[in-house]
Scaffold this motif. Sequence first.
Motif, PDB file in Angstrom:
ATOM      1  N   ALA A 101       4.832  46.743  10.628  1.00  0.00           N
ATOM      2  CA  ALA A 101       3.988  47.098   9.618  1.00  0.00           C
ATOM      3  C   ALA A 101       3.006  45.685   9.228  1.00  0.00           C
ATOM      4  N   ILE A 102       1.728  45.933   9.310  1.00  0.00           N
ATOM      5  CA  ILE A 102       1.124  44.601   8.945  1.00  0.00           C
ATOM      6  C   ILE A 102      -0.085  44.996   7.772  1.00  0.00           C
ATOM      7  N   ASP A 103       0.525  44.636   6.872  1.00  0.00           N
ATOM      8  CA  ASP A 103      -0.356  44.994   5.479  1.00  0.00           C
ATOM      9  C   ASP A 103      -1.063  43.550   5.134  1.00  0.00           C
ATOM     10  N   GLY A 104      -1.980  43.873   4.141  1.00  0.00           N
ATOM     11  CA  GLY A 104      -2.851  42.728   3.696  1.00  0.00           C
ATOM     12  C   GLY A 104      -4.345  43.127   3.121  1.00  0.00           C
ATOM     13  N   PRO A 105      -4.983  42.149   2.417  1.00  0.00           N
ATOM     14  CA  PRO A 105      -6.381  42.649   1.719  1.00  0.00           C
ATOM     15  C   PRO A 105      -7.417  42.717   2.966  1.00  0.00           C
ATOM     16  N   THR A 106      -8.555  43.345   2.387  1.00  0.00           N
ATOM     17  CA  THR A 106      -9.570  43.513   3.297  1.00  0.00           C
ATOM     18  C   THR A 106     -10.024  42.139   3.943  1.00  0.00           C
ATOM     19  N   ALA A 107     -10.511  42.598   5.351  1.00  0.00           N
ATOM     20  CA  ALA A 107     -10.973  41.332   6.143  1.00  0.00           C
ATOM     21  C   ALA A 107      -9.920  40.110   6.244  1.00  0.00           C
ATOM     22  N   SER A 108      -8.499  40.402   6.053  1.00  0.00           N
ATOM     23  CA  SER A 108      -7.654  39.474   6.600  1.00  0.00           C
ATOM     24  C   SER A 108      -7.369  39.549   8.036  1.00  0.00           C
ATOM     25  N   GLY A 109      -7.984  40.232   8.943  1.00  0.00           N
ATOM     26  CA  GLY A 109      -7.874  40.036  10.034  1.00  0.00           C
ATOM     27  C   GLY A 109      -6.749  41.150  10.885  1.00  0.00           C
ATOM     28  N   LYS A 110      -6.053  41.743   9.904  1.00  0.00           N
ATOM     29  CA  LYS A 110      -4.783  42.660  10.510  1.00  0.00           C
ATOM     30  C   LYS A 110      -5.141  43.554  11.339  1.00  0.00           C
ATOM     31  N   GLY A 111      -6.322  44.324  11.253  1.00  0.00           N
ATOM     32  CA  GLY A 111      -6.906  45.417  12.363  1.00  0.00           C
ATOM     33  C   GLY A 111      -6.694  44.621  13.791  1.00  0.00           C
ATOM     34  N   THR A 112      -7.437  43.444  13.912  1.00  0.00           N
ATOM     35  CA  THR A 112      -7.762  42.922  15.245  1.00  0.00           C
ATOM     36  C   THR A 112      -6.271  42.389  15.720  1.00  0.00           C
ATOM     37  N   VAL A 113      -5.473  41.841  14.525  1.00  0.00           N
ATOM     38  CA  VAL A 113      -3.997  41.427  14.919  1.00  0.00           C
ATOM     39  C   VAL A 113      -3.138  42.185  15.268  1.00  0.00           C
ATOM     40  N   ALA A 114      -3.259  43.421  14.785  1.00  0.00           N
ATOM     41  CA  ALA A 114      -2.332  44.782  15.044  1.00  0.00           C
ATOM     42  C   ALA A 114      -2.504  45.154  16.273  1.00  0.00           C
ATOM     43  N   ALA A 115      -3.822  45.439  16.699  1.00  0.00           N
ATOM     44  CA  ALA A 115      -4.164  45.828  17.985  1.00  0.00           C
ATOM     45  C   ALA A 115      -3.931  44.988  19.241  1.00  0.00           C
ATOM     46  N   ARG A 116      -3.895  43.566  19.053  1.00  0.00           N
ATOM     47  CA  ARG A 116      -3.356  42.797  20.174  1.00  0.00           C
ATOM     48  C   ARG A 116      -1.877  42.660  20.073  1.00  0.00           C
ATOM     49  N   VAL A 117      -1.363  42.713  18.969  1.00  0.00           N
ATOM     50  CA  VAL A 117       0.109  42.729  19.026  1.00  0.00           C
ATOM     51  C   VAL A 117       0.716  44.073  19.966  1.00  0.00           C
ATOM     52  N   ALA A 118       0.020  45.145  19.555  1.00  0.00           N
ATOM     53  CA  ALA A 118       0.338  46.526  20.121  1.00  0.00           C
ATOM     54  C   ALA A 118       0.278  46.483  21.568  1.00  0.00           C
ATOM     55  N   ARG A 119      -0.954  45.726  21.984  1.00  0.00           N
ATOM     56  CA  ARG A 119      -1.306  45.791  23.287  1.00  0.00           C
ATOM     57  C   ARG A 119      -0.460  44.892  24.122  1.00  0.00           C
ATOM     58  N   THR A 120       0.021  43.578  23.653  1.00  0.00           N
ATOM     59  CA  THR A 120       1.235  42.776  23.979  1.00  0.00           C
ATOM     60  C   THR A 120       2.378  43.612  24.442  1.00  0.00           C
ATOM     61  N   LEU A 121       2.923  44.392  23.260  1.00  0.00           N
ATOM     62  CA  LEU A 121       4.145  45.047  23.377  1.00  0.00           C
ATOM     63  C   LEU A 121       4.211  46.400  24.276  1.00  0.00           C
ATOM     64  N   GLY A 122       2.898  46.943  24.497  1.00  0.00           N
ATOM     65  CA  GLY A 122       2.725  47.977  25.214  1.00  0.00           C
ATOM     66  C   GLY A 122       3.055  49.454  24.040  1.00  0.00           C
ATOM     67  N   TRP A 123       2.743  49.113  22.815  1.00  0.00           N
ATOM     68  CA  TRP A 123       2.816  50.241  21.731  1.00  0.00           C
ATOM     69  C   TRP A 123       1.726  50.926  21.425  1.00  0.00           C
ATOM     70  N   SER A 124       1.787  51.823  20.636  1.00  0.00           N
ATOM     71  CA  SER A 124       0.819  52.475  19.915  1.00  0.00           C
ATOM     72  C   SER A 124       0.457  51.678  18.713  1.00  0.00           C
ATOM     73  N   VAL A 125      -1.202  52.070  18.330  1.00  0.00           N
ATOM     74  CA  VAL A 125      -1.337  50.974  17.146  1.00  0.00           C
ATOM     75  C   VAL A 125      -2.057  52.276  16.177  1.00  0.00           C
ATOM     76  N   LEU A 126      -1.990  51.911  14.865  1.00  0.00           N
ATOM     77  CA  LEU A 126      -2.485  52.787  14.028  1.00  0.00           C
ATOM     78  C   LEU A 126      -3.432  51.790  12.939  1.00  0.00           C
ATOM     79  N   ASP A 127      -4.586  52.231  12.797  1.00  0.00           N
ATOM     80  CA  ASP A 127      -5.378  51.518  11.889  1.00  0.00           C
ATOM     81  C   ASP A 127      -5.639  52.568  10.782  1.00  0.00           C
ATOM     82  N   SER A 128      -4.380  52.425   9.645  1.00  0.00           N
ATOM     83  CA  SER A 128      -4.431  53.415   8.566  1.00  0.00           C
ATOM     84  C   SER A 128      -5.804  53.329   7.988  1.00  0.00           C
ATOM     85  N   GLY A 129      -6.548  52.281   7.684  1.00  0.00           N
ATOM     86  CA  GLY A 129      -7.793  51.901   6.991  1.00  0.00           C
ATOM     87  C   GLY A 129      -9.036  53.072   7.662  1.00  0.00           C
ATOM     88  N   ALA A 130      -8.880  53.159   9.028  1.00  0.00           N
ATOM     89  CA  ALA A 130      -9.848  54.072   9.648  1.00  0.00           C
ATOM     90  C   ALA A 130      -9.671  55.559   9.079  1.00  0.00           C
TER      91      ALA A 130
END
Length: 226
Positions: A15-44
Amino acid sequence: MTGGVPADGPIPVIAIDGPTASGKGTVAARVARTLGWSVLDSGALYRLSALAALRRGVSDTDDQALADIARGLDIQFLGDKVLLDNDDVTEQLRHEHIGEMASRIAPLQPLRDALLERQRAFRQPPGLVCDGRDMGTVVFPDATLKIFLIADVDARAQRRYNQLIEKGFSANLGDLLTDLKARDQRDQNRSVAPLKPAHDAVVVDSSNLGVDQTVDCILAHWRNRI
C-alpha cells in the motif's frame, strides 16, 4: 514463489499512500510491473465518480446521489486506458477540475463506503500494489508493506506542471502550488479517513529522488520485509 511470496500464503499487498502529486501512481505502477502484480489507482475511482457526477449534473454535496453513482460505475481498466460507459476518459481524468472535484467529494462517507468493496476486490493473486490516501489505514489495514510517500510541496507542484505541459495542457505553476496546498489541508484535516501514515508505515521522501530511485527504494523495503 511470485514476488518473493509463497504461492499458498495470503495475497500480499503493498500500500502506497501520500499527498497529491507525490508520484505514488507512477511508482505503484512500476513496482507492480516489476513484481508481476496487479495495480490499483484508487484515486482513479474517485475521479471517475467525479466525472460521472459532472456528466449527470449531480452536485458535489449530494452524498447519496454520489454514492449511487459510485456503486453503478460502468468502468474498465484496459492497460493504460480507462473507460467510463465504454468511453475512453483516460485524459479527462487528469484534468485539474476533475481532480479538484474528486478531492471535494472524497471525504463523503456514503461515497467512500460505496467504493470500499470495489477497491478490496482488486486484491487478487499473486499480489496487489495500490496507491491512494487511505490504502494502508482503511482499505488494506493488513497490507504486507505500507509506504507513505512524501515530497516537498514545491517539488510536487513542479512535477505536476511538467506532467501537464508534456501532455499538452496549459498550466500555471503558481496556481498549481496554491491548489496543492489547499488539497493537502483538506486531505489532512478531513474528519473521514484523513491523510496520514499508518502507524506501521515506512515514510519515503521522494523530493530529491527520481522515479527509478523511488521504485528501487520501495522494492528494497519489500525485500527486507519478506
